[in-house]
Design a protein around this motif. Structure first.
Motif, PDB file in Angstrom:
ATOM      1  N   VAL A 113      -1.281   4.810  -3.539  1.00 28.43           N
ATOM      2  CA  VAL A 113      -2.141   3.714  -3.080  1.00 28.43           C
ATOM      3  C   VAL A 113      -1.896   3.497  -1.586  1.00 28.43           C
ATOM      4  N   ASN A 114      -2.975   3.413  -0.823  1.00 25.79           N
ATOM      5  CA  ASN A 114      -2.847   3.149   0.611  1.00 25.79           C
ATOM      6  C   ASN A 114      -2.566   1.678   0.844  1.00 25.79           C
ATOM      7  N   VAL A 115      -1.607   1.367   1.702  1.00 24.56           N
ATOM      8  CA  VAL A 115      -1.366  -0.034   2.040  1.00 24.56           C
ATOM      9  C   VAL A 115      -1.387  -0.220   3.561  1.00 24.56           C
ATOM     10  N   SER A 116      -1.985  -1.310   3.950  1.00 29.53           N
ATOM     11  CA  SER A 116      -2.107  -1.638   5.370  1.00 29.53           C
ATOM     12  C   SER A 116      -0.820  -2.291   5.872  1.00 29.53           C
ATOM     13  N   PRO A 117      -0.474  -2.076   7.146  1.00 25.15           N
ATOM     14  CA  PRO A 117       0.678  -2.771   7.738  1.00 25.15           C
ATOM     15  C   PRO A 117       0.577  -4.294   7.578  1.00 25.15           C
ATOM     16  N   ILE A 118      -0.654  -4.810   7.584  1.00 29.32           N
ATOM     17  CA  ILE A 118      -0.850  -6.264   7.429  1.00 29.32           C
ATOM     18  C   ILE A 118      -0.309  -6.712   6.073  1.00 29.32           C
ATOM     19  N   GLN A 119      -0.545  -5.905   5.040  1.00 30.29           N
ATOM     20  CA  GLN A 119      -0.010  -6.239   3.713  1.00 30.29           C
ATOM     21  C   GLN A 119       1.511  -6.190   3.720  1.00 30.29           C
ATOM     22  N   ILE A 120       2.040  -5.131   4.306  1.00 29.66           N
ATOM     23  CA  ILE A 120       3.491  -4.936   4.300  1.00 29.66           C
ATOM     24  C   ILE A 120       4.194  -6.062   5.053  1.00 29.66           C
ATOM     25  N   GLU A 121       3.543  -6.551   6.102  1.00 34.39           N
ATOM     26  CA  GLU A 121       4.141  -7.634   6.884  1.00 34.39           C
ATOM     27  C   GLU A 121       3.905  -9.014   6.273  1.00 34.39           C
ATOM     28  N   SER A 122       3.036  -9.093   5.254  1.00 33.92           N
ATOM     29  CA  SER A 122       2.809 -10.410   4.646  1.00 33.92           C
ATOM     30  C   SER A 122       4.048 -10.777   3.823  1.00 33.92           C
ATOM     31  N   ARG A 123       4.339 -12.064   3.755  1.00 32.88           N
ATOM     32  CA  ARG A 123       5.639 -12.511   3.278  1.00 32.88           C
ATOM     33  C   ARG A 123       5.940 -12.129   1.823  1.00 32.88           C
ATOM     34  N   ASP A 124       4.913 -12.167   0.967  1.00 37.43           N
ATOM     35  CA  ASP A 124       5.207 -11.948  -0.456  1.00 37.43           C
ATOM     36  C   ASP A 124       4.780 -10.561  -0.956  1.00 37.43           C
ATOM     37  N   PHE A 125       4.735  -9.575  -0.052  1.00 39.72           N
ATOM     38  CA  PHE A 125       4.270  -8.252  -0.482  1.00 39.72           C
ATOM     39  C   PHE A 125       5.163  -7.643  -1.573  1.00 39.72           C
ATOM     40  N   THR A 126       6.472  -7.746  -1.417  1.00 39.47           N
ATOM     41  CA  THR A 126       7.384  -7.172  -2.417  1.00 39.47           C
ATOM     42  C   THR A 126       7.140  -7.805  -3.785  1.00 39.47           C
ATOM     43  N   PRO A 140       8.071   2.329 -11.807  1.00 42.66           N
ATOM     44  CA  PRO A 140       8.032   2.277 -10.340  1.00 42.66           C
ATOM     45  C   PRO A 140       8.011   3.648  -9.679  1.00 42.66           C
ATOM     46  N   SER A 141       8.718   4.617 -10.257  1.00 39.91           N
ATOM     47  CA  SER A 141       8.788   5.942  -9.619  1.00 39.91           C
ATOM     48  C   SER A 141       7.458   6.695  -9.686  1.00 39.91           C
ATOM     49  N   ARG A 142       6.496   6.174 -10.450  1.00 40.40           N
ATOM     50  CA  ARG A 142       5.173   6.803 -10.470  1.00 40.40           C
ATOM     51  C   ARG A 142       4.272   6.282  -9.361  1.00 40.40           C
ATOM     52  N   LEU A 143       4.716   5.212  -8.706  1.00 34.28           N
ATOM     53  CA  LEU A 143       3.895   4.619  -7.647  1.00 34.28           C
ATOM     54  C   LEU A 143       4.323   5.117  -6.270  1.00 34.28           C
ATOM     55  N   GLU A 144       3.336   5.590  -5.515  1.00 32.32           N
ATOM     56  CA  GLU A 144       3.570   5.972  -4.130  1.00 32.32           C
ATOM     57  C   GLU A 144       2.753   5.050  -3.240  1.00 32.32           C
ATOM     58  N   LEU A 145       3.391   4.465  -2.244  1.00 32.45           N
ATOM     59  CA  LEU A 145       2.658   3.645  -1.281  1.00 32.45           C
ATOM     60  C   LEU A 145       2.498   4.448   0.000  1.00 32.45           C
ATOM     61  N   GLU A 146       1.241   4.636   0.419  1.00 32.36           N
ATOM     62  CA  GLU A 146       0.969   5.406   1.632  1.00 32.36           C
ATOM     63  C   GLU A 146       0.785   4.466   2.815  1.00 32.36           C
ATOM     64  N   VAL A 147       1.586   4.688   3.841  1.00 27.76           N
ATOM     65  CA  VAL A 147       1.470   3.860   5.042  1.00 27.76           C
ATOM     66  C   VAL A 147       1.246   4.762   6.254  1.00 27.76           C
ATOM     67  N   THR A 148       0.485   4.282   7.211  1.00 27.22           N
ATOM     68  CA  THR A 148       0.229   5.092   8.405  1.00 27.22           C
ATOM     69  C   THR A 148       1.295   4.816   9.463  1.00 27.22           C
ATOM     70  N   GLU A 149       1.303   5.672  10.466  1.00 26.62           N
ATOM     71  CA  GLU A 149       2.303   5.568  11.525  1.00 26.62           C
ATOM     72  C   GLU A 149       2.302   4.223  12.234  1.00 26.62           C
ATOM     73  N   SER A 150       1.171   3.538  12.223  1.00 26.39           N
ATOM     74  CA  SER A 150       1.095   2.263  12.948  1.00 26.39           C
ATOM     75  C   SER A 150       2.114   1.255  12.422  1.00 26.39           C
ATOM     76  N   ASP A 176       1.576   8.532   5.853  1.00 21.98           N
ATOM     77  CA  ASP A 176       0.218   9.075   5.771  1.00 21.98           C
ATOM     78  C   ASP A 176      -0.285   9.486   7.164  1.00 21.98           C
ATOM     79  N   ASP A 177      -1.171  10.449   7.196  1.00 26.87           N
ATOM     80  CA  ASP A 177      -1.841  10.845   8.449  1.00 26.87           C
ATOM     81  C   ASP A 177      -0.865  11.155   9.567  1.00 26.87           C
ATOM     82  N   PHE A 178       0.224  11.814   9.241  1.00 31.16           N
ATOM     83  CA  PHE A 178       1.237  12.049  10.264  1.00 31.16           C
ATOM     84  C   PHE A 178       0.687  12.941  11.378  1.00 31.16           C
ATOM     85  N   GLY A 179       1.029  12.584  12.604  1.00 25.18           N
ATOM     86  CA  GLY A 179       0.595  13.367  13.757  1.00 25.18           C
ATOM     87  C   GLY A 179      -0.502  12.686  14.554  1.00 25.18           C
TER      88      GLY A 179
END
Ligand code: C2E
Ligand code: MG
Ligand code: MG
Ligand code: MG
Length: 275
Positions: A113-126, A140-150, A176-179
């Motif tokens: 699942v793609n996640v935005s930095p805005i989500q990750i920085e929101s207080r209750d994301f975990t 949990p080990s079946r879930l992959e969170l994709e985050v971009t370099e930003s 995600d989208d490395f490079g």
């Protein structure tokens, strides 16, 4: 005369700008309602192992069917949702929907699942992620969170702590989208990544373009030294697949193996795999 045409151009420009601003405001408002109006869908694209070409999992990708405008691509609406903050609600919907879907798949299949930095920085994301896992029963080990370099370039301290906490819970974190960004190697090492995805622009260009080829080789080399598996995105031809296999990519994703499709189309194929 010159002055006249100049004024005319200015008028056109104002009118265009006005239209662009109005359209944008409308998208912002409509996005706020997209979840409650049931206009969002997820499609799933297979990711395969380069060992035996078997499907290891699927990446969930958002689709917005806006009425009356029709399909709006994610590259267009996600940046807007990030600016207005509606990505929090949309992202939570995507995470919940994808995990619900994946909990019905065979256990060996991952869900990315793609996640935005805005989500990750929101207080209750975990807590949100833990809540979704508890509600859906997904391991949990079946879930992959994709985050971009930003995510590494922004307020990295809190994002880093959140990603580390999620990783400690067994969730896998994918770069995600490395490079495409400007992250440094030390950043990459500091973050708790389990996997790196090479952006599809390099895969698409590597056969014609020496520089793109060098990037692919450098990323694979980096993955080897950091002991991180590399995924090649955007693999469209057998020649590209043979190439990234030879270079040492562990997984591949792209139209060669399947375009993103709705869960209804995915399920019958999964039953065959499971049988
Ligand atoms: P991404 O995460 O890098 O996803 C891969 C994109 O490449 C997808 O575009 C996919 O349809 C496309 N693709 C896959 N294989 C091929 C191929 O062989 N050739 C070509 N030309 N393209 C291929 P899509 O679905 O338009 O999504 C674009 C981006 O929107 C995603 O890039 C991701 O950054 C973002 N996105 C999509 N869904 C979500 C979401 O739920 N949350 C967030 N935050 N972002 C999302
Ligand atoms: Mg992705
Ligand atoms: Mg990607
Ligand atoms: Mg990409």
């Amino acid at each position: 005369q010159a002055k006249q045409s100049g004024r005319g151009a200015a008028c056109f420009f104002d009118r265009d700008l006005d239209r662009v601003i109005r359209e944008r405001r409308k998208i912002e408002r409509d996005l706020e309602r997209a979840v409650s109006h049931d206009e969002l869908r997820l499609v799933y694209q297979p990711i395969v192992s380069t060992v035996d070409r078997r499907v290891t999992g699927y990446e969930a990708l958002l689709r917005w069917q806006h009425s009356p405008h029709g399909f709006v691509p994610p590259d267009k609406f996600i940046p807007i949702a990030e600016e207005t903050g509606s990505i929090i609600r949309i992202g939570e919907w995507a995470l919940r929907t994808a995990c619900t879907e994946a909990s019905c798949w065979p256990d060996e299949l991952q869900i990315a699942v793609n996640v935005s930095p805005i989500q990750i920085e929101s207080r209750d994301f975990t807590e949100t992620v833990e809540g979704v896992l508890a509600a859906t029963g997904l391991t949990p080990s079946r879930l992959e969170l994709e985050v971009t370099e930003s995510v590494m370039l922004r307020h990295s301290a809190s994002a880093l702590a959140t990603l580390q906490r999620l990783k400690d819970r067994g969730i896998r974190i994918v770069m995600d989208d490395f490079g495409t960004g400007y992250s440094s190697l030390s950043n990459l090492q500091a973050f708790p990544f389990d996997k790196i995805k090479i952006d599809r622009r390099f895969i698409g260009a590597m056969e014609q373009d020496e520089a793109a080829l060098s990037v692919v080789r450098a990323v694979v080399g980096l993955g080897t030294s950091l002991r991180l598996p590399i995924v090649a995105e955007g693999v469209e031809t057998e020649a590209q697949y043979a190439f990234i296999m030879r270079e040492g990519c562990a997984e591949a994703q792209g139209f060669l193996f399947g375009a993103p499709s709705t869960a209804i189309q995915v399920q019958p194929r999964l039953r065959l795999i499971g049988a």
